[in-house]
Design a protein around this motif. Structure first.
Motif, PDB file in Angstrom:
ATOM      1  N   HIS A  34       0.850  -1.181   0.000  1.00 16.12           N
ATOM      2  CA  HIS A  34       0.000   0.000   0.000  1.00 16.12           C
ATOM      3  C   HIS A  34       0.887   1.233   0.000  1.00 16.12           C
ATOM      4  O   HIS A  34       1.662   1.442   0.926  1.00 16.12           O
ATOM      5  CB  HIS A  34      -0.896  -0.023   1.241  1.00 16.12           C
ATOM      6  CG  HIS A  34      -2.062   0.910   1.150  1.00 16.12           C
ATOM      7  ND1 HIS A  34      -3.351   0.492   1.313  1.00 16.12           N
ATOM      8  CD2 HIS A  34      -2.131   2.223   0.874  1.00 16.12           C
ATOM      9  CE1 HIS A  34      -4.168   1.526   1.162  1.00 16.12           C
ATOM     10  NE2 HIS A  34      -3.447   2.590   0.899  1.00 16.12           N
ATOM     11  N   CYS A  35       0.789   2.038  -1.048  1.00 14.64           N
ATOM     12  CA  CYS A  35       1.636   3.227  -1.104  1.00 14.64           C
ATOM     13  C   CYS A  35       0.901   4.429  -0.546  1.00 14.64           C
ATOM     14  O   CYS A  35      -0.292   4.621  -0.801  1.00 14.64           O
ATOM     15  CB  CYS A  35       2.057   3.516  -2.539  1.00 14.64           C
ATOM     16  SG  CYS A  35       3.242   2.317  -3.124  1.00 14.64           S
ATOM     17  N   LEU A  36       1.643   5.201   0.232  1.00 20.43           N
ATOM     18  CA  LEU A  36       1.078   6.406   0.815  1.00 20.43           C
ATOM     19  C   LEU A  36       1.792   7.573   0.162  1.00 20.43           C
ATOM     20  O   LEU A  36       3.017   7.704   0.271  1.00 20.43           O
ATOM     21  CB  LEU A  36       1.331   6.377   2.327  1.00 20.43           C
ATOM     22  CG  LEU A  36       0.648   7.421   3.202  1.00 20.43           C
ATOM     23  CD1 LEU A  36      -0.857   7.355   3.053  1.00 20.43           C
ATOM     24  CD2 LEU A  36       1.029   7.188   4.653  1.00 20.43           C
ATOM     25  N   VAL A  37       1.066   8.387  -0.564  1.00 25.73           N
ATOM     26  CA  VAL A  37       1.719   9.508  -1.242  1.00 25.73           C
ATOM     27  C   VAL A  37       1.058  10.817  -0.842  1.00 25.73           C
ATOM     28  O   VAL A  37      -0.062  10.855  -0.353  1.00 25.73           O
ATOM     29  CB  VAL A  37       1.687   9.363  -2.779  1.00 25.73           C
ATOM     30  CG1 VAL A  37       2.453   8.148  -3.232  1.00 25.73           C
ATOM     31  CG2 VAL A  37       0.260   9.325  -3.300  1.00 25.73           C
ATOM     32  N   GLY A  41       4.540  17.702   4.091  1.00 27.03           N
ATOM     33  CA  GLY A  41       3.648  18.440   4.966  1.00 27.03           C
ATOM     34  C   GLY A  41       2.208  17.999   4.818  1.00 27.03           C
ATOM     35  O   GLY A  41       1.319  18.583   5.426  1.00 27.03           O
ATOM     36  N   SER A  42       1.959  16.955   4.023  1.00 33.72           N
ATOM     37  CA  SER A  42       0.573  16.524   3.860  1.00 33.72           C
ATOM     38  C   SER A  42       0.157  15.617   5.014  1.00 33.72           C
ATOM     39  O   SER A  42      -1.016  15.347   5.184  1.00 33.72           O
ATOM     40  CB  SER A  42       0.400  15.791   2.532  1.00 33.72           C
ATOM     41  OG  SER A  42       1.235  14.656   2.509  1.00 33.72           O
ATOM     42  N   GLY A  43       1.111  15.155   5.792  1.00 27.25           N
ATOM     43  CA  GLY A  43       0.767  14.384   6.981  1.00 27.25           C
ATOM     44  C   GLY A  43       1.157  12.914   6.934  1.00 27.25           C
ATOM     45  O   GLY A  43       0.817  12.162   7.838  1.00 27.25           O
ATOM     46  N   LYS A  44       1.893  12.503   5.884  1.00 28.23           N
ATOM     47  CA  LYS A  44       2.260  11.086   5.774  1.00 28.23           C
ATOM     48  C   LYS A  44       3.100  10.628   6.968  1.00 28.23           C
ATOM     49  O   LYS A  44       2.796   9.633   7.611  1.00 28.23           O
ATOM     50  CB  LYS A  44       3.109  10.844   4.509  1.00 28.23           C
ATOM     51  CG  LYS A  44       2.402  11.068   3.222  1.00 28.23           C
ATOM     52  CD  LYS A  44       3.433  11.120   2.099  1.00 28.23           C
ATOM     53  CE  LYS A  44       4.465  12.129   2.443  1.00 28.23           C
ATOM     54  NZ  LYS A  44       5.209  12.777   1.435  1.00 28.23           N
ATOM     55  N   SER A  45       4.165  11.395   7.218  1.00 31.63           N
ATOM     56  CA  SER A  45       5.070  10.982   8.288  1.00 31.63           C
ATOM     57  C   SER A  45       4.371  11.033   9.636  1.00 31.63           C
ATOM     58  O   SER A  45       4.565  10.150  10.473  1.00 31.63           O
ATOM     59  CB  SER A  45       6.292  11.888   8.315  1.00 31.63           C
ATOM     60  OG  SER A  45       6.960  11.807   7.094  1.00 31.63           O
ATOM     61  N   THR A  46       3.543  12.049   9.830  1.00 27.77           N
ATOM     62  CA  THR A  46       2.815  12.156  11.094  1.00 27.77           C
ATOM     63  C   THR A  46       1.917  10.943  11.283  1.00 27.77           C
ATOM     64  O   THR A  46       1.860  10.356  12.367  1.00 27.77           O
ATOM     65  CB  THR A  46       1.967  13.440  11.102  1.00 27.77           C
ATOM     66  OG1 THR A  46       2.772  14.522  10.686  1.00 27.77           O
ATOM     67  CG2 THR A  46       1.419  13.715  12.486  1.00 27.77           C
ATOM     68  N   LEU A  47       1.230  10.558  10.213  1.00 36.94           N
ATOM     69  CA  LEU A  47       0.336   9.409  10.293  1.00 36.94           C
ATOM     70  C   LEU A  47       1.120   8.153  10.685  1.00 36.94           C
ATOM     71  O   LEU A  47       0.697   7.361  11.530  1.00 36.94           O
ATOM     72  CB  LEU A  47      -0.360   9.197   8.943  1.00 36.94           C
ATOM     73  CG  LEU A  47      -1.457   8.125   8.914  1.00 36.94           C
ATOM     74  CD1 LEU A  47      -2.623   8.536   9.785  1.00 36.94           C
ATOM     75  CD2 LEU A  47      -1.918   7.854   7.492  1.00 36.94           C
ATOM     76  N   MET A  48       2.293   7.985  10.086  1.00 35.35           N
ATOM     77  CA  MET A  48       3.091   6.802  10.387  1.00 35.35           C
ATOM     78  C   MET A  48       3.657   6.861  11.808  1.00 35.35           C
ATOM     79  O   MET A  48       3.842   5.843  12.458  1.00 35.35           O
ATOM     80  CB  MET A  48       4.238   6.662   9.375  1.00 35.35           C
ATOM     81  CG  MET A  48       3.773   6.250   7.995  1.00 35.35           C
ATOM     82  SD  MET A  48       2.790   4.722   7.984  1.00 35.35           S
ATOM     83  CE  MET A  48       1.146   5.318   7.719  1.00 35.35           C
ATOM     84  N   LYS A  49       3.911   8.068  12.280  1.00 34.21           N
ATOM     85  CA  LYS A  49       4.394   8.189  13.650  1.00 34.21           C
ATOM     86  C   LYS A  49       3.288   7.876  14.650  1.00 34.21           C
ATOM     87  O   LYS A  49       3.554   7.366  15.729  1.00 34.21           O
ATOM     88  CB  LYS A  49       4.959   9.590  13.891  1.00 34.21           C
ATOM     89  CG  LYS A  49       6.354   9.734  13.297  1.00 34.21           C
ATOM     90  CD  LYS A  49       6.936  11.104  13.546  1.00 34.21           C
ATOM     91  CE  LYS A  49       8.315  11.193  12.928  1.00 34.21           C
ATOM     92  NZ  LYS A  49       8.782  12.576  12.842  1.00 34.21           N
ATOM     93  N   VAL A  50       2.049   8.213  14.287  1.00 39.69           N
ATOM     94  CA  VAL A  50       0.920   7.833  15.131  1.00 39.69           C
ATOM     95  C   VAL A  50       0.819   6.306  15.156  1.00 39.69           C
ATOM     96  O   VAL A  50       0.668   5.686  16.190  1.00 39.69           O
ATOM     97  CB  VAL A  50      -0.396   8.456  14.602  1.00 39.69           C
ATOM     98  CG1 VAL A  50      -1.595   7.822  15.280  1.00 39.69           C
ATOM     99  CG2 VAL A  50      -0.396   9.957  14.833  1.00 39.69           C
TER     100      VAL A  50
END
Lengths: 506, 391
Positions: A34-37, A41-50
Motif C-alpha cells: 500500500h503506497c502512501l503519497v 507536509g501533507s501528513g504522511k510521516s505524522t500518520l506513520m508516527k501515530v
C-alpha cells in the motif's frame, strides 16, 4: 478476521497551531503493498508516527485497529511487539557494530543470561539470505553502502517477525540499481505474507509496486486508489496530490542568453587522505553566465566531492588544479574564500550540514552573509527580520513567522530556507547538490521555477542530480561523471537518459 | 481581558526564559521568610553577590564553551594558580598591582588559547585536553605555594577588588548616594533603550507587545533594579566585584546577542558542519571561545585571591564544576547552540543563594550538597521538559 490488517479511523493529530491530521481514514488490506503519497507536509510521516507509537495514545484522537483489535500504543516498542516495524529514511543502524549485532539489536538471542553469538550469526545469515544480501555478517555497518544498509534494516525487521512493514522513502538515497533491488524484495516479501506500507515521492516506483495507493493532502485523506480496478497514471496521482494538474514538471525558459564563462575549473584533482585514494582525476568544466549546467553520474562518482573541492575544500582533501571565477584565477582555502568570490554551495544533506535546525529561519538565511547586516560591528536585527521576511515571501516558505525553528519545517520548506540563505550571499555561481531530494512535486516545481528565474537574472547554476529526468529537464548542458572523472559533455539537444547512463556506467 | 490574555500568552511562550528568574525569586522569598528577613538584609545580599563574583565570571565563559559543545575542566586550577602567581609577584617581587593583574590576564588568555589550539587544531577532545590542564595547573599551584603555604597579600589596593566598595560622594543617613545615582541612571538608560527598540520595531512595521504590557514591563524591571540598588546602598553600596561582573556580563551579553561573532558562536554550536560550509572558521571560533575562557579564569583567580586577601594551596578547587552547574541551571543545553550569558549569571546566583540561605538557616553541609544536587537536576529536567513541549 477482517480483510484489513490495519484500519486507522478518524485520526486527528494537532500540533500547537497546526492540524497535521484531520480525521484521516487509512485502511490496509492483508498482504498488499500500500503506497502512501502526498506532498511534503501533507501528513504522511505524522500518520506513520501515530501508527508506530512515536506519538503515543492520547496525543491523537481516533482509533488504530490492527489485526481486529484496537491498539493503544504508548511507545514504539508496543507497536513492534504486535509486528509493526517502521524503517525510516535516516537509518537506525549503529555504524560501529557488525551486521549481525545490528540485526538482533534490542532482541538479542540469549542462552541463559548471556548472548548466544553462534546462534546469532547463524540466524543473521538466514535473514540476510531472505533479503538476498550476500555479505559476511561480521562486517561493520559503516563499511557497507547505503543500499546494503537499507537491506540490513529490512533483515532486522524480518528477524522481529514483522507483519506490517512501513518504509519511509526507502529509495530516496539509493541509486537506480539498488532501488530496483529493493522494490523487487518488497514484492517478494509480499509473497511471504508481509504487508507493506511504502511512502515515496517517486511516483514511477509507486506505480510499479502498489496494489493500493492512498493520497493525503493537507492532513486529509483525498482518496484510495485500487491498482487492480482503477486505471492509475502519474498524472492522476499528481492531480490528487496537489489538487490541480501540473502540465509540465519542468518549466521551460523562453529566452536563453549565455554570457562569458563565470566559473571555470581546469585539471582539478583531489586526494582524500582519510580514504587514501584519489577522488577526482583531472576534472575540467565550466559554466557560463545565465546557464544551468547539469552534472550527472552515479552515487560515488565524485560529484559532491567535486563541489566540495571547489567550495573551499572543507573536508581537507589535497586539491590540485585551477579555478577561475569571471576569468580571474582564484584559490579557495576555506569556504569563506569561495563565498567572497561569489560561489555558493547548497548542500545535498540539508539537515546534516546545510541548516542549523535548532535556529530560526531568519538566522539561517542571514548566516552566510551576516556582515552585510552589520553596522559598526552590530547586527541590525530589524533589518535582518525584514530581509528574512522578503525571502520568506519570494520563496514562498510556509511558516507562521521567520522566528520559526527550521527543524520544525517540512523538507521542501527547509530546502527553500537553504536556497534563501545562499541567495542572500549574492553569488555569481550557485552549486546545487541534489536540490530536490526528498521533496514533493509541488515544491520541486517551485524550486525549478526559481532556478529559471535566477539564471534569467544572470546567475549561473551548476546542478548535481541523480534524477535523470531532472537533469534533462532543467540543464542547458550536461556533464557526466564516473569514477572521479568527467567522462562526457553533452549539449542538451543531444542528451538522452540512455546516453547519460551509458557514459556513467562505462 | 485582552491584556490578561496577552500576559498569559507571553508567559507561555517565554516560560523557559522566565523560569530561572521565577526560580530565583521563589528561592529568595523562601529564605527571607525562613530567616525572618535576615536573608534579604542589605548586608547579606551585598555579601551574597560579592561571594558569587568569581564563579559568575567563570560561568559566563563556560556558557560559551558549552554552547560550542565543549567543556573546560581546567579553569578552577588555572584561576587558583594565577591567583598564587599574583600573590608571589606582589609579595616577593613588589610588582605594581596593575602590572601583576595584566600579567595574570595575559597568561590566562594564553592558557585558554593553548587549550583551544589543542582542541581545534590538534583535534583532542576538550574533556581530555582540559582534564590534562586541570592536573598540570593543580601541580603548578602546589609548586607555587610549596615553600610558603598560604601567601598573605598585604596590598590594600589589590584586596579592594574583592572586598572594597566604590567611593561615595555624600553619605546621607547611611545610604550610599553614588550607588543610588548609578541605579537611577541604569533605570533611565534601560527605559530609553527599550523605548528605542520599540520605536524601531514600529518603524519596521513589526509586531510589538501592547502599550499597557510594555509600560508594565518597564515598571517591573525598573523596580527590580531600583530595589536591588536600594538594598545595596544600605550597606556600603556597590562593590568593585559587582562592578567588574556587571561589565563582564554587559560585554558578553552584547557580543553574543548583537554581533556577528556571537551569532557565529551559536551557529558553530548548533551545527558545526553547516557553520563551516557557511564560511565560518570553526577553529577560529573555538580558539576565541577558549581564549575568552582562559581570560575569565584569570579574572576569577584575581577576584578570589583579592577576596581572601591571600593565595592558598587549595584555591580554585571545584570552581569549574560550580561554573558548569551554574551554566546548566541557567538553561545552557549540552547538545550545543543554546544558552544565554544572562541565564548563567542567574544560575550562579541561584546556586550561591542556596548556599548562603542554607548557611543562615544552619542547614548541615551534608544536606546542603544534596539539596544543591537536587536543584541542579530539577533545573535541567525543567529545561528538557519545556524544550520538548516547544517542538
Amino acid at each position: 478476521m477482517s480483510d484489513y490488517i490495519l484500519e486507522m479511523k478518524n485520526i486527528t493529530k494537532t500540533f500547537p497551531g497546526v492540524k497535521a491530521l484531520d480525521n484521516v481514514n487509512f485502511k490496509v488490506k492483508r498482504g498488499e503493498i500500500h503506497c502512501l503519497v502526498g506532498e511534503n507536509g501533507s501528513g504522511k510521516s505524522t500518520l506513520m508516527k501515530v501508527l508506530s507509537g512515536v506519538y503515543p495514545y492520547g496525543e491523537y484522537s481516533g482509533d488504530i485497529v490492527f489485526n481486529g483489535t484496537v491498539q493503544k500504543f504508548s511507545h514504539i516498542a508496543d507497536s513492534k511487539r504486535v509486528g509493526i516495524v517502521t524503517i525510516y529514511q535516516e537509518l537506525a543502524l549503529i555504524p560501529e557494530l557488525t551486521v549481525y549485532e545490528n540485526i538482533f539489536l534490542g532482541h538479542e538471542i540469549k542462552k541463559g543470561k548471556f548472548i548466544d553469538w553462534e546462534e546469532t550469526i547463524v540466524r543473521a545469515k538466514e535473514m540476510l539470505k531472505k533479503v538476498k544480501l550476500n555479505i559476511n555478517p561480521s562486517i561493520k555497518i559503516k563499511d557497507l553502502g547505503v543500499g546494503m544498509q537499507q537491506l540490513v534494516e529490512i533483515a532486522k525487521a524480518l528477524s522481529k517477525d514483522v507483519k506490517l512493514l512501513v518504509l519511509d522513502e526507502p529509495t530516496a538515497a539509493l541509486n537506480e540499481d539498488d532501488s530496483e533491488n529493493l522494490l523487487k524484495l518488497i514484492k517478494e516479501l509480499k509473497e511471504h505474507g508481509v504487508t507493506c506500507i511504502l511512502i515515496s515521492h517517486k511516483l514511477k516506483e509507486v506505480l510499479e509496486v502498489a496494489d493500493s495507493i492512498t493520497v493525503l493532502r493537507d492532513g486529509n485523506t483525498i482518496c484510495t486508489l485500487d491498482a487492480s480496478k482503477d486505471k492509475i497514471t502519474e498524472n492522476i496521482i499528481i492531480k490528487h496530490m496537489v489538487g490541480r494538474e501540473i502540465e509540465d514538471i519542468y518549466p521551460k525558459r523562453k529566452v536563453k542568453n549565455f554570457g562569458d564563462k563565470v566559473l571555470e575549473v581546469k585539471n582539478l584533482s583531489a586526494y582524500d587522505p582519510n580514504l587514501s585514494r584519489e577522488i577526482l582525476k583531472d576534472v575540467s568544466f565550466n559554466v557560463r553566465k545565465g546557464e544551468i549546467v547539469g552534472i550527472a553520474g552515479l552515487m560515488g562518482s565524485g560529484r559532491t566531492e567535486l563541489a566540495l573541492s571547489i567550495f573551499g575544500n572543507s573536508k581537507g582533501y589535497r586539491v590540485k588544479g585551477d579555478i577561475f571565477v569571471n576569468g580571474e584565477k582564484k584559490r579557495f582555502l576555506k569556504p569563506k574564500d569561495a563565498i567572497k568570490a561569489g560561489v555558493a554551495y547548497v548542500t545535498e544533506d540539508r539537515k546534516g550540514n546545510g541548516l542549523i535546525l535548532i535556529d530560526d529561519i531568519k538566522s539561517n538565511i542571514t548566516l552566510a552573509n551576516l556582515k552585510s547586516l552589520c553596522e559598526k560591528g552590530f547586527i541590525n536585527q530589524n533589518e535582518e527580520i525584514k530581509v528574512a521576511n522578503e525571502y520568506k515571501a519570494s520563496l514562498r516558505i510556509k511558516a507562521p513567522s521567520v522566528e520559526q525553528k527550521v527543524g520544525n519545517l517540512s523538507g521542501g520548506n527547509q530546502q527553500k530556507v537553504s536556497l534563501g540563505k545562499w541567495l542572500f550571499a549574492r553569488p555569481y555561481v550557485l552549486i546545487l547538490d541534489e536540490p530536490t531530494r526528498g521533496i514533493d512535486v509541488g515544491a520541486k516545481y517551485e524550486i525549478y521555477t526559481l532556478m529559471n528565474e535566477l539564471v534569467k537574472q544572470g546567475m549561473s547554476i551548476v546542478m548535481i542530480s541523480s534524477e535523470l529526468p531532472e537533469v534533462l529537464g532543467m540543464s542547458d548542458r550536461v556533464y557526466v561523471m564516473s569514477d572521479g572523472r568527467i567522462v562526457g559533455e553533452l549539449p542538451i539537444e543531444e542528451a538522452t537518459q540512455e546516453k547519460i547512463m551509458e557514459l556513467a556506467t562505462n | 481581558m485582552d491584556f490578561i490574555r496577552e500576559a498569559k500568552q507571553l508567559l507561555k511562550q517565554n516560560i523557559r526564559d522566565y523560569g530561572m528568574y521565577i526560580a530565583l525569586a521563589v528561592i529568595m522569598l523562601i529564605f527571607t521568610i525562613r530567616t525572618g528577613g535576615l536573608f534579604i538584609s542589605s548586608r547579606n545580599i551585598s555579601n551574597l553577590i560579592n561571594q558569587t563574583g568569581y564563579i559568575a565570571v567563570l560561568s559566563v565563559g563556560m556558557t560559551l564553551v558549552i554552547v560550542i559543545r565543549h567543556i573546560d575542566l581546567s579553569v578552577g586550577y588555572v584561576a587558583g594558580f594565577l591567583g598564587a602567581l599574583i600573590a608571589i609577584l606582589l609579595t616577593k617581587y613588589g610588582t605594581p598591582v596593575p602590572v601583576a593583574i595584566l600579567v595574570a590576564l595575559i597568561l590566562g588568555l594564553l592558557i585558554g588559547l593553548f587549550n583551544g589550539y589543542l582542541i581545534a587544531n590538534v583535534g583532542i577532545p576538550a574533556f581530555v585536553a582540559t582534564l590534562a590542564g586541570m592536573l598540570v595547573f593543580r601541580g603548578a599551584l602546589l609548586l607555587a605555594t610549596e615553600g610558603t603555604g598560604t601567601i598573605i597579600i598585604p596590598n590594600k589596593s589589590f584586596n579592594a577588588i574583592g572586598n572594597g566598595y566604590i567611593p561615595d560622594i555624600a553619605n546621607i543617613k547611611g545610604v550610599h548616594l553614588l550607588t543610588l545615582i548609578i541605579g537611577a541612571c541604569t533605570i533611565l538608560f534601560y527605559i530609553y533603550s527599550e523605548y528605542n527598540t520599540r520605536k524601531n520595531k514600529i518603524k519596521y512595521n513589526f509586531e510589538v507587545i501592547s502599550k499597557q504590557m510594555f509600560i508594565l514591563k518597564l515598571i517591573f524591571i525598573s523596580s527590580i533594579i531600583g530595589y536591588v540598588t536600594w538594598i545595596l546602598s544600605g550597606y556600603n553600596g556597590l562593590s568593585w566585584t559587582v562592578v567588574i561582573v556587571i561589565i563582564v556580563v554587559a560585554v558578553y551579553h552584547t557580543v553574543t546577542t548583537k554581533t556577528s561573532l556571537g551569532r557565529h558562536i551559536y551557529a558553530v554550536g548548533g551545527n558545526p558542519e553547516a557553520a563551516k560550509l557557511s564560511g565560518i572558521d570553526v577553529s577560529k571560533i573555538t580558539l576565541i571561545v577558549f581564549g575568552s575562557m582562559g581570560l575569565l579564569a584569570a579574572l576569577s583567580g584575581i577576584l578570589y585571591t583579592a577576596r581572601l586577601q591571600s593565595a592558598t594551596t587549595t584555591a580554585g578547587t571545584l570552581f569549574e564544576l560550580d561554573a558548569i552547574a551554574a551554566a546548566y541551571v541557567g538553561g545552557v543545553s549540552a547538545a550545543g547552540g543554546v544558552g544565554k550569558v544572562t541565564g548563567s549569571i542567574v544560575g550562579a546566583l541561584v546556586m550561591s543563594s542556596l548556599i548562603n540561605g542554607m548557611n543562615l538557616m544552619g542547614v548541615g553541609i551534608s544536606y546542603q550538597y544534596i539539596i544543591r544536587g537536587a536543584v541542579l537536576a530539577a533545573a535541567v529536567i525543567f529545561d528538557v521538559k519545556t524544550r520538548n513541549k516547544s517542538k
